[in-house]
Scaffold this active site. Structure first.
Site, PDB file in Angstrom:
ATOM      1  CG  HIS A 100      -1.750  -0.999   1.591  1.00 34.79           C
ATOM      2  ND1 HIS A 100      -1.346  -2.135   2.225  1.00 34.79           N
ATOM      3  CD2 HIS A 100      -3.088  -1.136   1.409  1.00 34.79           C
ATOM      4  CE1 HIS A 100      -2.375  -2.939   2.411  1.00 34.79           C
ATOM      5  NE2 HIS A 100      -3.454  -2.357   1.919  1.00 34.79           N
ATOM      6  CG  ASP A 103       1.733  -0.969   3.423  1.00 36.31           C
ATOM      7  OD1 ASP A 103       1.013  -0.620   4.368  1.00 36.31           O
ATOM      8  OD2 ASP A 103       1.414  -1.827   2.574  1.00 36.31           O
TER       9      ASP A 103
HETATM   10  C1  XLS Z   1      -7.492  -6.869   4.621  1.00 40.98           C
HETATM   11  C2  XLS Z   1      -7.034  -7.027   3.252  1.00 40.98           C
HETATM   12  C3  XLS Z   1      -5.876  -6.162   2.848  1.00 40.98           C
HETATM   13  C4  XLS Z   1      -5.756  -6.141   1.353  1.00 40.98           C
HETATM   14  C5  XLS Z   1      -4.982  -4.990   0.796  1.00 40.98           C
HETATM   15  O1  XLS Z   1      -8.260  -7.669   5.153  1.00 40.98           O
HETATM   16  O2  XLS Z   1      -6.750  -8.380   3.045  1.00 40.98           O
HETATM   17  O3  XLS Z   1      -4.714  -6.626   3.455  1.00 40.98           O
HETATM   18  O4  XLS Z   1      -5.175  -7.314   0.872  1.00 40.98           O
HETATM   19  O5  XLS Z   1      -5.575  -3.775   1.107  1.00 40.98           O
END
Ligand code: XLS
Ligand code: NI
Ligand code: NI
Length: 438
Positions: A100, A103
């Site tokens: 993200h 991140d």
């Molecule tokens: C959360 C999601 C997140 C997505 C990316 O439950 O799995 O990690 O994969 O935003």
């Protein structure tokens, strides 16, 4: 020197190895039905659970050693995190990563700063990518963490939040494009509601459709060739999330004319939260032509939330991999470990053990699917079950030769009285069980 530098590179040592830091099953060049294991799996390590998070839960703070989290999220801290992440990827031998925007980048307080901080870390990521050969499976925007998104991003009652989200997505989609990302993911973390009483569901769905159309238009405008993916999840953090499962997403895409433009990123633990089997979601995505990518993890069978644990039981995944192998693989997708360590796993090496075991588990699932396919028994039994549809009568029905009334006539005239036949469920299950690879 990064904190992950003591171990690796992790090598394949075979099933007899007792080395915790070696692959026992994942022999990346092993050819399975004409493709290498590494090409079937396209293994991906994620930034958020492994480097951005620190082990906090609802009852307590961070526990994992992540030195870049000890102070404020400055550019130096962001740089250290990226360097450590690429050190880890390289030692693991995993070919892809996913992240993200927030991140990886340093703290930003305005959209202008956001743009600058993202571009700054993008340059460092690009450099590390070219040094290591590690590639980007997908990028995404975090449109759920900041309080401004607490009532949703594109489905927020406030159009200014919609616009803010649009800016964030534009920026990270362009970064993803410049970094050669193979997909772009949208997980609608807060695109849903906590109570219908304060929610205009019809308006929110319309705004969500408009947002997704804007994303697809922009993808074409900038010439991004990757796949746009929606990640279904039924709830958590919201009571209800609009993208609850693969079938629901498909209906939403069709309603918005996007079923040829957008595919799905299926997560194991999201399928099970929706009370569906992972293999059901995978088979449905292939059947509807929207199979995109996989987020690999598992839930805890006795807790009702997204625990995102690393997988360690191949049989849980082998039926899904049967579909994946039969359908020729994941295309631009891959297997992203959207999985996190337990809060007490504070040894730096725990991150290696978790990924190594997860990777060997996936490899086992692929090898058992290969063995089922090569044996041909399951496919033969399944074809026999549907053999009637290959007869002229079956084909005429399927091709639309009869109206309901005409078919009723034929059925009466022929005096049809079909005999029940066994579905042989236990035999089918035994074929999968007997072909497990240990
Ligand atoms: C959360 C999601 C997140 C997505 C990316 O439950 O799995 O990690 O994969 O935003
Ligand atoms: Ni996910
Ligand atoms: Ni999840």
């Amino acid at each position: 020197m990064s904190i992950f530098s003591e171990v690796g590179p992790i090598k394949y040592e075979g099933p007899e190895s007792t080395n915790d830091f070696a692959y026992k099953v994942y022999d990346k060049d092993r050819v399975v039905l004409g493709k290498k294991l590494s090409e079937w799996l396209r293994l991906t390590v994620c930034y958020w659970h492994s480097f951005a998070a620190g082990g906090m839960d609802m009852f307590g703070g961070d526990t994992w050693p992540r030195p870049w989290k000890d102070g404020p999220n400055t550019q130096e801290a962001a740089n250290a995190k990226t360097d450590a992440a690429f050190d880890f990827f390289q030692r693991m031998g995993t070919p892809y990563f996913a992240f993200h925007d927030v991140d990886a980048m340093a703290q930003a307080d305005t959209l202008e700063e956001h743009d600058r901080a993202l571009k700054t870390i993008e340059a460092r990521i690009a450099k590390r990518m070219s040094e290591t050969g590690v590639k980007l499976l997908w990028g995404t925007a975090n449109l759920f963490g900041h309080p401004r998104f607490m009532a949703g991003a594109s489905t927020n009652p406030n159009p200014e939040v919609f616009a803010y989200a649009a800016a964030q997505v534009k920026m990270i989609m362009e970064t993803t494009h410049r970094l050669g990302g193979e997909n772009y993911v949208l997980w609608g973390g807060r695109e849903g509601y906590d109570t219908l009483l304060n929610t205009d569901l019809k308006a929110e769905l319309a705004h969500f459709g408009r947002f997704l159309n804007m994303v697809v238009e922009h993808k074409h405008k900038i010439g991004f060739k990757g796949t746009i993916l929606i990640e279904p999840k039924p709830f958590e953090p919201t009571k209800h999330q609009y993208d609850r499962d693969v079938s629901t997403v498909f209906g939403f895409l069709q309603k918005n004319g996007l079923e040829k433009e957008v595919k799905v990123n299926i997560e194991v633990n999201h399928a099970t939260l929706a009370n569906l089997d992972f293999e059901h979601e995978v088979a449905t995505a292939y059947a509807l032509g929207i199979m995109g990518s996989l987020d690999i993890n598992r839930g805890d069978p006795r807790s009702g939330w997204d625990t995102d644990q690393f997988p360690n039981n191949a049989q849980d995944l082998s039926v899904a991999f049967l579909s994946i192998l039969e359908n020729g693989g994941l295309g631009t997708g891959g297997c992203n470990f959207d999985a996190k360590l337990r809060r007490q796993s504070i040894d730096i090496n725990d991150l290696y053990i978790a990924h190594i075991t997860g990777i060997d588990t996936l490899a086992r699932a692929v090898l058992s699917a290969e063995s089922v396919i090569k044996q041909k028994k399951l496919a033969t039994l399944k074809a026999a079950r549907y053999a009637g549809w290959e007869t002229p009568f079956g084909k005429e029905i399927a091709e639309g030769k009869y109206t309901l009334a005409q078919l009723a006539d034929v059925a009466v005239k022929k005096g049809l009285d079909p005999e029940p036949v066994s579905g042989k469920q236990e035999l089918f299950e035994s074929i999968v069980a007997q072909n497990q690879k240990v």
